[in-house]
Design a protein around this motif. Structure first.
Motif, mmCIF file in Angstrom:
data_model
loop_
_atom_site.group_PDB
_atom_site.id
_atom_site.type_symbol
_atom_site.label_atom_id
_atom_site.label_comp_id
_atom_site.label_asym_id
_atom_site.label_seq_id
_atom_site.Cartn_x
_atom_site.Cartn_y
_atom_site.Cartn_z
ATOM 1 N N PHE A 1 -54.060 47.267 26.738
ATOM 2 C CA PHE A 1 -54.565 48.645 26.893
ATOM 3 C C PHE A 1 -55.606 48.340 28.071
ATOM 4 O O PHE A 1 -56.433 47.582 27.928
ATOM 5 C CB PHE A 1 -54.837 49.048 25.479
ATOM 6 N N ARG B 1 -54.097 41.445 20.870
ATOM 7 C CA ARG B 1 -54.135 42.954 21.545
ATOM 8 C C ARG B 1 -55.392 42.987 22.444
ATOM 9 O O ARG B 1 -56.358 42.609 21.943
ATOM 10 C CB ARG B 1 -54.246 44.265 20.793
ATOM 11 N N ALA C 1 -54.582 50.292 20.043
ATOM 12 C CA ALA C 1 -54.346 48.936 19.898
ATOM 13 C C ALA C 1 -54.232 48.445 18.524
ATOM 14 O O ALA C 1 -53.422 47.827 18.120
ATOM 15 C CB ALA C 1 -55.423 48.326 20.498
ATOM 16 N N LYS D 1 -51.414 52.200 27.028
ATOM 17 C CA LYS D 1 -50.922 50.466 27.083
ATOM 18 C C LYS D 1 -50.791 50.511 28.553
ATOM 19 O O LYS D 1 -50.012 51.585 29.224
ATOM 20 C CB LYS D 1 -49.885 50.430 26.536
ATOM 21 N N ASP E 1 -48.892 44.161 25.412
ATOM 22 C CA ASP E 1 -50.082 43.656 24.515
ATOM 23 C C ASP E 1 -51.418 44.271 25.171
ATOM 24 O O ASP E 1 -52.568 43.897 24.557
ATOM 25 C CB ASP E 1 -50.366 42.302 24.025
ATOM 26 N N SER F 1 -50.810 49.561 17.110
ATOM 27 C CA SER F 1 -49.715 48.711 17.387
ATOM 28 C C SER F 1 -49.638 47.551 16.394
ATOM 29 O O SER F 1 -48.436 46.941 16.340
ATOM 30 C CB SER F 1 -49.891 48.409 18.771
ATOM 31 N N SER G 1 -57.784 54.205 22.893
ATOM 32 C CA SER G 1 -57.140 53.023 23.367
ATOM 33 C C SER G 1 -57.557 52.101 22.027
ATOM 34 O O SER G 1 -56.829 51.300 21.689
ATOM 35 C CB SER G 1 -58.018 52.294 24.600
ATOM 36 N N VAL H 1 -51.486 53.634 33.207
ATOM 37 C CA VAL H 1 -51.193 53.281 31.473
ATOM 38 C C VAL H 1 -50.203 54.477 31.072
ATOM 39 O O VAL H 1 -49.950 55.636 31.710
ATOM 40 C CB VAL H 1 -52.697 53.439 30.958
#
Length: 401
Positions: free
Chosen positions: A287, A104, A322, A279, A285, A325, A318, A274
Protein backbone atom coordinates in the motif's frame (compact mmCIF):
# COMPACT_ATOMS: atom_id res chain seq x y z
CA UNK A 1 4.42 -16.94 13.64
CA UNK A 2 2.59 -13.62 13.66
CA UNK A 3 1.76 -11.91 10.41
CA UNK A 4 3.35 -8.48 10.13
CA UNK A 5 2.18 -5.09 8.86
CA UNK A 6 5.25 -2.90 8.31
CA UNK A 7 4.98 0.85 7.81
CA UNK A 8 7.92 2.81 6.43
CA UNK A 9 7.83 6.38 7.74
CA UNK A 10 6.57 8.14 10.88
CA UNK A 11 5.17 11.29 9.32
CA UNK A 12 1.47 12.14 9.26
CA UNK A 13 0.50 9.29 6.96
CA UNK A 14 2.80 6.76 8.63
CA UNK A 15 1.66 7.58 12.16
CA UNK A 16 -2.03 7.46 11.24
CA UNK A 17 -1.51 4.23 9.26
CA UNK A 18 -0.10 2.59 12.36
CA UNK A 19 -2.93 3.78 14.59
CA UNK A 20 -5.59 2.78 12.08
CA UNK A 21 -4.16 -0.70 11.55
CA UNK A 22 -3.97 -1.18 15.33
CA UNK A 23 -7.56 0.03 15.63
CA UNK A 24 -8.95 -2.55 13.20
CA UNK A 25 -6.95 -5.37 14.79
CA UNK A 26 -8.26 -4.33 18.21
CA UNK A 27 -11.82 -4.13 16.88
CA UNK A 28 -11.54 -7.70 15.62
CA UNK A 29 -9.81 -8.99 18.77
CA UNK A 30 -6.77 -10.14 16.81
CA UNK A 31 -3.42 -10.42 18.54
CA UNK A 32 -1.82 -12.66 15.91
CA UNK A 33 -0.91 -9.73 13.63
CA UNK A 34 1.75 -7.22 14.62
CA UNK A 35 2.19 -3.63 13.43
CA UNK A 36 5.60 -1.97 13.18
CA UNK A 37 6.84 1.44 12.11
CA UNK A 38 10.36 1.78 10.69
CA UNK A 39 11.69 5.34 10.70
CA UNK A 40 14.79 7.32 11.72
CA UNK A 41 13.00 8.84 14.76
CA UNK A 42 9.95 7.97 16.84
CA UNK A 43 8.58 11.44 16.40
CA UNK A 44 6.15 13.31 14.22
CA UNK A 45 7.91 16.28 12.66
CA UNK A 46 5.29 18.96 12.10
CA UNK A 47 6.43 19.91 8.63
CA UNK A 48 3.59 22.35 7.81
CA UNK A 49 5.05 24.69 10.46
CA UNK A 50 8.67 24.75 9.31
CA UNK A 51 8.28 28.24 7.84
CA UNK A 52 7.81 29.57 11.37
CA UNK A 53 10.50 30.50 13.95
CA UNK A 54 11.41 28.18 16.87
CA UNK A 55 11.35 25.27 14.46
CA UNK A 56 13.25 23.00 16.86
CA UNK A 57 10.05 22.74 18.95
CA UNK A 58 7.90 21.56 16.06
CA UNK A 59 7.98 17.84 16.67
CA UNK A 60 6.01 15.43 18.83
CA UNK A 61 7.39 12.26 20.42
CA UNK A 62 5.57 9.06 19.41
CA UNK A 63 7.15 6.50 21.76
CA UNK A 64 4.39 6.58 24.38
CA UNK A 65 1.64 6.75 21.76
CA UNK A 66 2.94 3.68 19.91
CA UNK A 67 3.41 1.82 23.17
CA UNK A 68 -0.15 2.64 24.24
CA UNK A 69 -1.66 1.08 21.11
CA UNK A 70 0.78 -1.81 20.79
CA UNK A 71 2.72 -0.60 17.74
CA UNK A 72 6.38 -1.65 17.55
CA UNK A 73 8.94 0.99 16.61
CA UNK A 74 12.08 0.11 14.67
CA UNK A 75 14.64 2.89 14.61
CA UNK A 76 16.39 2.90 11.27
CA UNK A 77 16.51 4.14 7.71
CA UNK A 78 15.07 1.96 4.95
CA UNK A 79 17.48 1.33 2.11
CA UNK A 80 16.04 -1.32 -0.20
CA UNK A 81 12.67 -2.97 -0.80
CA UNK A 82 12.69 -6.59 -1.94
CA UNK A 83 9.12 -7.13 -3.12
CA UNK A 84 9.77 -10.76 -4.13
CA UNK A 85 10.88 -11.88 -0.67
CA UNK A 86 8.84 -9.25 1.19
CA UNK A 87 11.93 -7.93 2.90
CA UNK A 88 13.18 -4.46 3.81
CA UNK A 89 16.89 -3.79 4.29
CA UNK A 90 17.68 -0.87 6.56
CA UNK A 91 20.48 0.78 8.50
CA UNK A 92 19.82 0.73 12.23
CA UNK A 93 20.48 3.55 14.66
CA UNK A 94 24.15 2.55 14.79
CA UNK A 95 24.42 2.63 11.01
CA UNK A 96 24.63 -1.15 10.82
CA UNK A 97 22.75 -3.08 8.10
CA UNK A 98 19.72 -5.09 9.16
CA UNK A 99 16.49 -6.38 7.65
CA UNK A 100 12.85 -7.01 8.48
CA UNK A 101 10.16 -8.95 6.64
CA UNK A 102 6.51 -8.12 6.11
CA UNK A 103 3.19 -9.59 5.05
CA UNK A 104 1.78 -6.17 4.22
CA UNK A 105 3.91 -3.11 3.51
CA UNK A 106 2.69 0.48 3.76
CA UNK A 107 5.01 2.96 2.09
CA UNK A 108 4.67 6.29 3.91
CA UNK A 109 8.10 7.80 3.31
CA UNK A 110 6.86 11.23 2.22
CA UNK A 111 8.48 13.70 -0.11
CA UNK A 112 11.22 16.29 -0.26
CA UNK A 113 11.90 19.54 -2.05
CA UNK A 114 13.43 18.94 -5.48
CA UNK A 115 16.52 21.07 -5.97
CA UNK A 116 17.39 21.52 -9.64
CA UNK A 117 20.86 21.48 -11.17
CA UNK A 118 21.35 25.25 -10.88
CA UNK A 119 24.65 26.92 -10.05
CA UNK A 120 24.94 27.46 -6.30
CA UNK A 121 21.56 26.05 -5.29
CA UNK A 122 23.04 23.35 -3.06
CA UNK A 123 25.78 25.53 -1.63
CA UNK A 124 23.89 28.73 -0.91
CA UNK A 125 20.11 28.12 -0.81
CA UNK A 126 18.20 27.29 2.35
CA UNK A 127 14.85 25.52 2.50
CA UNK A 128 12.07 24.76 5.00
CA UNK A 129 11.47 21.21 3.84
CA UNK A 130 13.02 19.25 6.71
CA UNK A 131 13.49 20.30 10.31
CA UNK A 132 17.28 20.27 10.07
CA UNK A 133 17.26 22.58 7.05
CA UNK A 134 14.69 24.90 8.59
CA UNK A 135 16.82 25.08 11.75
CA UNK A 136 19.85 26.08 9.65
CA UNK A 137 17.81 28.88 8.12
CA UNK A 138 16.72 30.05 11.56
CA UNK A 139 20.30 30.09 12.86
CA UNK A 140 21.39 31.98 9.75
CA UNK A 141 18.69 34.64 10.19
CA UNK A 142 19.63 35.18 13.83
CA UNK A 143 23.31 35.49 12.87
CA UNK A 144 22.66 38.19 10.26
CA UNK A 145 22.96 40.81 13.00
CA UNK A 146 26.66 39.93 13.23
CA UNK A 147 27.23 41.01 9.62
CA UNK A 148 27.80 44.62 8.53
CA UNK A 149 24.62 46.47 7.58
CA UNK A 150 24.04 46.22 3.82
CA UNK A 151 21.24 45.79 1.33
CA UNK A 152 22.29 42.17 0.78
CA UNK A 153 22.27 41.38 4.51
CA UNK A 154 18.78 42.83 4.88
CA UNK A 155 17.31 41.02 1.84
CA UNK A 156 15.66 37.62 1.62
CA UNK A 157 14.80 36.09 -1.76
CA UNK A 158 12.21 33.31 -1.79
CA UNK A 159 12.31 31.19 -4.94
CA UNK A 160 8.76 30.06 -5.67
CA UNK A 161 5.37 31.68 -5.17
CA UNK A 162 3.35 28.62 -4.22
CA UNK A 163 1.90 27.78 -0.81
CA UNK A 164 5.21 27.23 0.97
CA UNK A 165 6.89 30.17 -0.71
CA UNK A 166 4.12 32.58 0.27
CA UNK A 167 3.97 31.41 3.88
CA UNK A 168 7.76 31.61 4.17
CA UNK A 169 7.96 35.07 2.59
CA UNK A 170 5.12 36.64 4.57
CA UNK A 171 6.65 35.43 7.85
CA UNK A 172 10.04 36.93 6.91
CA UNK A 173 9.47 40.65 7.66
CA UNK A 174 8.73 39.88 11.30
CA UNK A 175 11.60 37.40 11.56
CA UNK A 176 14.07 39.85 10.04
CA UNK A 177 13.00 42.67 12.32
CA UNK A 178 13.38 40.40 15.32
CA UNK A 179 16.96 39.67 14.24
CA UNK A 180 18.01 43.06 12.84
CA UNK A 181 15.85 45.56 14.71
CA UNK A 182 12.82 47.58 13.70
CA UNK A 183 14.90 50.24 11.97
CA UNK A 184 16.59 47.88 9.53
CA UNK A 185 15.72 48.48 5.88
CA UNK A 186 14.55 44.96 5.21
CA UNK A 187 13.50 43.58 1.85
CA UNK A 188 11.69 40.34 0.98
CA UNK A 189 11.28 39.30 -2.67
CA UNK A 190 9.31 36.37 -4.08
CA UNK A 191 10.57 35.19 -7.49
CA UNK A 192 7.89 33.27 -9.38
CA UNK A 193 7.42 32.00 -12.93
CA UNK A 194 3.71 32.82 -12.82
CA UNK A 195 2.32 35.92 -14.49
CA UNK A 196 0.00 36.75 -11.59
CA UNK A 197 0.53 36.99 -7.84
CA UNK A 198 -0.49 33.72 -6.21
CA UNK A 199 -1.52 32.27 -9.57
CA UNK A 200 -0.85 28.70 -8.38
CA UNK A 201 -3.55 29.09 -5.72
CA UNK A 202 -6.31 30.28 -8.02
CA UNK A 203 -8.13 33.46 -8.98
CA UNK A 204 -10.29 33.69 -5.85
CA UNK A 205 -7.38 33.85 -3.46
CA UNK A 206 -4.91 35.76 -5.65
CA UNK A 207 -6.22 39.30 -4.87
CA UNK A 208 -6.02 38.60 -1.13
CA UNK A 209 -2.43 37.41 -1.42
CA UNK A 210 -1.62 40.52 -3.46
CA UNK A 211 -3.15 42.76 -0.80
CA UNK A 212 -1.44 41.00 2.09
CA UNK A 213 2.02 40.95 0.53
CA UNK A 214 1.70 44.59 -0.53
CA UNK A 215 0.79 45.67 3.00
CA UNK A 216 3.64 43.61 4.43
CA UNK A 217 6.09 45.13 1.94
CA UNK A 218 6.84 41.80 0.25
CA UNK A 219 7.77 42.26 -3.42
CA UNK A 220 7.07 39.94 -6.34
CA UNK A 221 9.20 39.31 -9.43
CA UNK A 222 6.74 37.62 -11.78
CA UNK A 223 7.35 35.77 -15.02
CA UNK A 224 10.93 34.98 -14.10
CA UNK A 225 12.97 32.39 -12.24
CA UNK A 226 16.20 32.08 -10.29
CA UNK A 227 18.93 30.76 -12.57
CA UNK A 228 21.93 31.05 -10.27
CA UNK A 229 22.75 31.61 -6.61
CA UNK A 230 25.97 32.73 -4.94
CA UNK A 231 27.01 33.93 -1.51
CA UNK A 232 25.84 37.47 -2.26
CA UNK A 233 22.62 37.05 -4.21
CA UNK A 234 20.72 35.58 -7.12
CA UNK A 235 20.65 35.93 -10.88
CA UNK A 236 17.26 35.83 -12.59
CA UNK A 237 16.24 34.44 -15.96
CA UNK A 238 15.64 37.98 -17.26
CA UNK A 239 19.27 38.85 -16.53
CA UNK A 240 18.59 40.94 -13.45
CA UNK A 241 20.38 40.41 -10.15
CA UNK A 242 19.19 40.77 -6.57
CA UNK A 243 21.79 41.18 -3.84
CA UNK A 244 20.79 38.92 -0.93
CA UNK A 245 22.55 37.01 1.82
CA UNK A 246 19.52 34.78 2.31
CA UNK A 247 17.86 32.69 -0.41
CA UNK A 248 15.10 30.17 0.38
CA UNK A 249 14.25 27.50 -2.20
CA UNK A 250 10.59 26.34 -2.21
CA UNK A 251 10.08 25.20 -5.81
CA UNK A 252 9.10 21.63 -6.63
CA UNK A 253 8.41 18.55 -4.50
CA UNK A 254 9.30 14.94 -5.27
CA UNK A 255 8.05 11.73 -3.70
CA UNK A 256 10.53 9.58 -1.77
CA UNK A 257 13.01 7.75 -3.98
CA UNK A 258 11.95 4.46 -2.38
CA UNK A 259 8.93 4.54 -4.70
CA UNK A 260 11.34 3.77 -7.55
CA UNK A 261 12.00 0.33 -6.05
CA UNK A 262 8.38 -0.72 -6.45
CA UNK A 263 7.11 -1.69 -9.89
CA UNK A 264 4.16 0.51 -10.78
CA UNK A 265 2.94 3.57 -12.61
CA UNK A 266 3.92 6.97 -11.21
CA UNK A 267 2.77 10.54 -11.71
CA UNK A 268 5.11 13.43 -12.52
CA UNK A 269 5.93 13.87 -8.81
CA UNK A 270 7.01 10.23 -8.53
CA UNK A 271 3.89 9.13 -6.62
CA UNK A 272 2.69 5.57 -7.11
CA UNK A 273 -0.75 5.05 -8.62
CA UNK A 274 -3.03 3.31 -6.12
CA UNK A 275 -6.53 1.87 -6.24
CA UNK A 276 -9.47 3.02 -4.12
CA UNK A 277 -8.13 1.04 -1.13
CA UNK A 278 -4.65 2.59 -1.56
CA UNK A 279 -3.07 -0.64 -2.73
CA UNK A 280 -0.33 0.01 -5.29
CA UNK A 281 -1.57 -0.92 -8.75
CA UNK A 282 -0.11 -4.30 -9.72
CA UNK A 283 1.12 -5.13 -6.20
CA UNK A 284 -0.68 -7.67 -4.04
CA UNK A 285 0.83 -6.75 -0.65
CA UNK A 286 1.95 -3.13 -0.87
CA UNK A 287 0.00 0.00 0.00
CA UNK A 288 1.14 3.58 -0.58
CA UNK A 289 -0.05 6.57 1.39
CA UNK A 290 0.57 10.25 1.99
CA UNK A 291 2.95 12.01 -0.38
CA UNK A 292 3.96 8.80 -2.17
CA UNK A 293 0.39 7.94 -3.26
CA UNK A 294 -1.38 9.24 -6.36
CA UNK A 295 -4.91 8.73 -5.05
CA UNK A 296 -8.33 9.92 -6.23
CA UNK A 297 -10.13 11.83 -3.49
CA UNK A 298 -13.57 11.62 -5.12
CA UNK A 299 -15.29 10.72 -8.39
CA UNK A 300 -15.02 14.27 -9.74
CA UNK A 301 -11.46 13.93 -11.04
CA UNK A 302 -9.67 15.37 -7.99
CA UNK A 303 -6.54 13.77 -6.56
CA UNK A 304 -4.90 14.06 -3.15
CA UNK A 305 -2.33 16.80 -2.84
CA UNK A 306 1.00 16.48 -1.07
CA UNK A 307 -0.35 18.12 2.09
CA UNK A 308 -0.86 17.27 5.75
CA UNK A 309 -4.63 17.51 5.24
CA UNK A 310 -4.61 14.67 2.74
CA UNK A 311 -1.87 12.67 4.47
CA UNK A 312 -3.94 12.27 7.65
CA UNK A 313 -6.93 10.76 5.85
CA UNK A 314 -4.73 8.71 3.52
CA UNK A 315 -2.94 7.27 6.55
CA UNK A 316 -6.15 6.30 8.31
CA UNK A 317 -7.33 4.56 5.15
CA UNK A 318 -4.11 2.74 4.27
CA UNK A 319 -3.63 1.33 7.77
CA UNK A 320 -7.21 0.16 7.98
CA UNK A 321 -7.14 -1.43 4.55
CA UNK A 322 -3.78 -3.15 4.98
CA UNK A 323 -5.12 -4.75 8.16
CA UNK A 324 -8.43 -5.55 6.48
CA UNK A 325 -6.61 -7.47 3.75
CA UNK A 326 -5.09 -9.79 6.37
CA UNK A 327 -8.30 -10.10 8.39
CA UNK A 328 -10.36 -10.87 5.31
CA UNK A 329 -12.84 -8.13 6.18
CA UNK A 330 -14.19 -5.48 3.83
CA UNK A 331 -11.91 -2.48 3.27
CA UNK A 332 -13.13 1.11 3.44
CA UNK A 333 -12.31 2.89 0.17
CA UNK A 334 -10.40 6.14 0.59
CA UNK A 335 -12.57 9.23 0.06
CA UNK A 336 -11.89 12.85 0.94
CA UNK A 337 -14.44 14.97 -0.84
CA UNK A 338 -14.03 18.16 1.20
CA UNK A 339 -10.92 20.20 0.48
CA UNK A 340 -9.93 23.37 2.33
CA UNK A 341 -6.89 25.64 2.51
CA UNK A 342 -5.67 27.95 5.24
CA UNK A 343 -2.78 30.09 4.05
CA UNK A 344 -0.72 31.93 6.65
CA UNK A 345 0.09 35.49 5.64
CA UNK A 346 2.32 36.57 8.49
CA UNK A 347 1.36 39.58 10.56
CA UNK A 348 -1.36 40.46 8.03
CA UNK A 349 -3.37 37.39 9.07
CA UNK A 350 -4.43 34.39 7.01
CA UNK A 351 -6.98 33.34 4.41
CA UNK A 352 -9.22 30.28 4.68
CA UNK A 353 -10.96 28.77 1.64
CA UNK A 354 -13.25 25.83 0.94
CA UNK A 355 -13.59 23.70 -2.17
CA UNK A 356 -11.23 22.90 -5.01
CA UNK A 357 -12.12 26.31 -6.50
CA UNK A 358 -10.98 27.90 -3.20
CA UNK A 359 -14.00 29.94 -2.19
CA UNK A 360 -12.82 32.48 0.38
CA UNK A 361 -14.54 32.12 3.77
CA UNK A 362 -12.26 33.84 6.33
CA UNK A 363 -9.56 36.49 6.04
CA UNK A 364 -7.17 38.48 8.22
CA UNK A 365 -7.68 37.98 11.99
CA UNK A 366 -10.46 35.37 11.65
CA UNK A 367 -8.33 33.40 9.22
CA UNK A 368 -5.32 33.71 11.52
CA UNK A 369 -7.24 32.36 14.50
CA UNK A 370 -8.18 29.27 12.51
CA UNK A 371 -4.63 28.85 11.17
CA UNK A 372 -3.28 29.02 14.72
CA UNK A 373 -5.72 26.30 15.81
CA UNK A 374 -4.70 24.11 12.87
CA UNK A 375 -0.98 24.59 13.45
CA UNK A 376 -0.96 24.18 17.22
CA UNK A 377 -3.76 21.67 17.86
CA UNK A 378 -5.45 19.90 14.97
CA UNK A 379 -2.42 18.41 13.22
CA UNK A 380 -0.71 17.05 16.34
CA UNK A 381 -0.94 13.39 17.41
CA UNK A 382 -3.66 12.20 19.79
CA UNK A 383 -2.76 11.66 23.44
CA UNK A 384 -1.06 8.41 24.44
CA UNK A 385 -4.28 6.82 25.65
CA UNK A 386 -5.20 3.56 23.91
CA UNK A 387 -8.95 4.13 23.66
CA UNK A 388 -8.65 7.78 22.60
CA UNK A 389 -5.89 7.15 20.05
CA UNK A 390 -7.61 4.17 18.42
CA UNK A 391 -10.92 6.02 18.23
CA UNK A 392 -9.20 8.95 16.52
CA UNK A 393 -7.85 6.64 13.80
CA UNK A 394 -11.25 5.71 12.37
CA UNK A 395 -10.96 6.18 8.57
CA UNK A 396 -14.55 7.43 8.42
CA UNK A 397 -13.73 10.50 10.54
CA UNK A 398 -13.39 13.49 8.17
CA UNK A 399 -10.22 15.54 8.56
CA UNK A 400 -12.31 18.64 7.87
CA UNK A 401 -16.04 18.62 8.50
Amino acid sequence: MKQHILILGAGFSGMWSALSAARLLDKNNRSDISVSVLAPQAELRVRPRFYEPEVHTMKAALDELFAAVGVNFIKGSAQTIDTTNKRISYNDNQGQPNHVTYDRLILATGSSVARPALPGVNQFAFDVDQIEQAAKLESHIKALANQPDSAARNTVVVAGGGFTGIETATEMPERLRAALGNDAKIRVVIVDRGQQIGAALGENISPIIAQATSELGVEWRLGTAVTGIDADGVTLSDGQRIEAKTVVWTVGVRASSLTEQIAGERDNHGRLHVDANLKVMGQADIFATGDVAYAATDDQGNYALMTCQHAIALGRSSGNNAAASLLDVAPIPYSQEKYVTCLDLGQWGAVYTEGWDRQVKLVKDEGKQLKTQINTQWIYPPVADRAIALAAADPLIPVVA
